[in-house]
Design a protein around this motif. Sequence first.
Motif, PDB file in Angstrom:
ATOM      1  N   SER A 129      50.171  64.215   7.492  1.00  0.00           N
ATOM      2  CA  SER A 129      50.139  63.335   8.658  1.00  0.00           C
ATOM      3  C   SER A 129      49.353  64.015   9.762  1.00  0.00           C
TER       4      SER A 129
ATOM      5  N   ASP B  49      49.422  58.223  10.834  1.00  0.00           N
ATOM      6  CA  ASP B  49      50.706  57.902  11.446  1.00  0.00           C
ATOM      7  C   ASP B  49      51.757  58.974  11.181  1.00  0.00           C
TER       8      ASP B  49
ATOM      9  N   ILE C 141      55.214  60.620   9.913  1.00  0.00           N
ATOM     10  CA  ILE C 141      56.126  60.443   8.789  1.00  0.00           C
ATOM     11  C   ILE C 141      57.514  60.881   9.241  1.00  0.00           C
TER      12      ILE C 141
ATOM     13  N   ALA D  64      52.066  54.623   7.601  1.00  0.00           N
ATOM     14  CA  ALA D  64      52.901  55.716   7.099  1.00  0.00           C
ATOM     15  C   ALA D  64      53.749  55.260   5.921  1.00  0.00           C
TER      16      ALA D  64
ATOM     17  N   ARG E 166      51.935  68.623   8.622  1.00  0.00           N
ATOM     18  CA  ARG E 166      51.117  68.028   9.663  1.00  0.00           C
ATOM     19  C   ARG E 166      49.869  68.871   9.864  1.00  0.00           C
TER      20      ARG E 166
ATOM     21  N   TRP F  57      53.518  56.911   2.306  1.00  0.00           N
ATOM     22  CA  TRP F  57      54.740  57.469   1.722  1.00  0.00           C
ATOM     23  C   TRP F  57      54.948  56.949   0.301  1.00  0.00           C
TER      24      TRP F  57
ATOM     25  N   ILE G  24      55.413  65.129  11.424  1.00  0.00           N
ATOM     26  CA  ILE G  24      56.212  65.123  10.199  1.00  0.00           C
ATOM     27  C   ILE G  24      57.647  65.481  10.558  1.00  0.00           C
TER      28      ILE G  24
ATOM     29  N   HIS H 244      54.188  55.854  16.620  1.00  0.00           N
ATOM     30  CA  HIS H 244      53.069  56.756  16.873  1.00  0.00           C
ATOM     31  C   HIS H 244      52.964  56.970  18.380  1.00  0.00           C
TER      32      HIS H 244
ATOM     33  N   THR I 265      47.482  60.304   6.138  1.00  0.00           N
ATOM     34  CA  THR I 265      47.719  59.174   7.036  1.00  0.00           C
ATOM     35  C   THR I 265      47.643  59.649   8.479  1.00  0.00           C
TER      36      THR I 265
END
Length: 828
Positions: free
Chosen positions: A409, A379, A381, A389, A424, A393, A413, A617, A377
């Motif tokens: 992510s 976005d 987390i 996200a 990440r 998830w 993270i 974000h 993703t």
Amino acid sequence: MPEVRPGVVSVILVNFRGAPDTIEAVEAVSRINWPMNRLEVIVVENASGDGSAELIRAAAPWVTVVEAPENLGFAAGCNYGVHRSTGEYIALLNSDAKPDEEWISAAVTVFDDSADVAAVASKVLDWNGLVVDYIDSGLTWFGKGYKPFVGETAGTLGSTPHDVLFGTGAAMFVRRDAFLAVGGFDERYFMFYEDVDLGWRLNLKGWKFRYEPASTAFHKHHGTVDKFGQFKEDYLLERNALFTLYKNLEGRNLDSALPAALLLMMRRAVSAGALDSEELDFRNDAIDSQTEQSVPRVTLASVYAVDQFVEQLPSLSASRSEIQSTRRVTDRALWSLFGRVDVIPATKDNYRDGYEKIVNEFPVTERPNATKVLVITGDPIGEKMAGPAIRAWHMASALANEHDVTLVSLSGIEKLDAPFAMLRVRPGDNRAFEPLEKWADVIIFQGHALAVFDALQHTQKILIADIYDPMHLEQLEQGRELPAATWEKQVGDATRVLNEQLIKADFFLCASERQRMFYLGQLAALGRINPANYSADPDLARLIALVPFGVAEIPPDHRRPVLKGVKSGIAIDDKLLLWGGGLYNWFDPLTLIEAMADIAHRRVNVRLFFQGTKHPHPGVPEMRIVRQSRELAAERGILNKSVFFNDSWVDYADRENYLLEADAGVSTHFQHIETTFSFRTRILDYLWAGLPMVVTDGDSFAELVKTEGLGIVVPERDVAALAEAIEKILFDVEFIETARKNVARVRERFLWSATLAPLLTFVRNPTHAADFQEERLIAGEMADTFRKPVKRRKAYGVKHDLSLVAHHLRHGGLTAVMRKILVRMRSR
């Protein structure tokens, strides 16, 4: 079938030439500590032909005796009784068993405490309560169920509740709806292992089978079987083990287990009959030329079992197809319930030697390998998560029940408890990403991931594109007020990114039927709707599936006050309207604020709260509409009086407190192409919390709200209609009650377990798209165009950044460049 009576327990016993035992069993049932008005006892008299029915009726006139037309066996006999019973719960009790006083109440308590428990396995001891008959279950790799600890001194063994693969048919409980949902016992079994098969099938559906030691019964053991000969029992055990293995094991595991099980069965047959399989060799002069030879029935039991397996293959194949297509749990996930799969039930040396040869050749004794799934993703987390996200998830969480999962992510993270790995990886960091691509079998991605990692451009792994957010349509609205060239560039870039995904991915996820139709058109334009993909899948369900956002199985819980009586200006008894999620330029909060200003003249206790204004974000700037909304509320004199804004973003785990303090949810937007194909995830939160809602017409959720009576749908930009709808949704008690009931009903469709089902099904048997399997990228007249795409521009790196600087200098000047640099710095 009789009408079901809630709370009633139907005890089913099957009698065959064992009336004295059966009478003793039902007398024990009559002494159970359970209300008689919630108890039903049904004895299936299995055509004994010895006057059993009359004897049982005379001894226990309060029992219902139903006479089967023939000896149906235990499996079909139980089904016969269930179909003539009325209880919400089915209790199965052998005719040579007796329950203790808490047998029923302890089991029903388990059902009451756990909605996901479909069946309860009782603790079963010998008649005197000294020796273990059943406290756990096990399954060998060749399909034979067994009972660990059987014959051991009971003592404190089996004193802890736990999940099991199956319970013993001697004493167990099952929810009626679950029993019927899987078709009850398989009547082809006649007797033996039907309980193993039932338990396995319930587990495959995602239900739990719970062993409960407080529910205890005592068993004489095989009170009606011993007289018929061991070889008949052996025949049924061998045959039914093959039935069970064939129906329930996953394809890739069955490919090894079935031939190995057949080989072992033949070695077992030869060994049991003390035969010499070399005696028919031409080189053996000791054997004469006679065509007849005496073979023990214990050997024929296995031979006949295999032949009957062949005879039943057509019907077993149909059953297997249904079971495998609807399973929700993998063999790997159930492996711990199988117990010791490597069990040798015979002791002869030649059998053991054969067993070792087989298990050394076939991979049948080790836990199946897991599919490795990478979920990506863009976005962050963490405690604060937006839609992409949240979706990633829940995908990772659901997939982790069956597979090895890593969630990546691209933007951040936070440490959270999760049943999967998280890390990440920055966009364009190919060195960090390449090991993940090599590790994965299946890669699920959102947003721009395909565009920012070289390894994904050339991967041979199975790619799943989550295209629930039509990014090119979103950019039409998001960039509307940018300079024309920048707007065109943003939409063009998003379209190229999405087209590349549609060309390269094997499987696609969308959020609504509208989206699916839209994407099918785009896929057709790109040549992906072709004979290869169509021939075996005319609905194209293995190419693009409907996977909406979902809601949690567990209802929200109000754990702390957050608004009413806490936030200045919002009293405990105020009527609260909640705007869930963020504020974006394509929404219409201004009409909503005007409606609130109108309502404020008549209702002094109506409040509106905007739940999120600052996206989690860091790369998403605060949008113009946030400032405009605050200014309008202040201009109308209702800022922090009737209309309130959260300056940040509500933590994902904390949003339930806000939702449960609200009286209704609201979502207003403009009608345009983005609206038409959008999927407003905030509506799912309203469903989850049971909130009636007011929404603007035009999107797929407005259709749902209107069709299902979940609230009120209003035209866009209509202040009067919106104000009237808000008052109705907050003050019309009868309407509110009806809407809430409808919301509760519709919510079941959107549980994550339901919405993610197509994804879970695909990943259980992941395959490349058919046109890729035929070693072609796409087909059709446009194939050459898309096989040789324009050289891809990397969406990262120095060249990319310099091209952006040049673009923004050309179309926005130095100010635009500096603003973009500041946004980039904040995001890092």
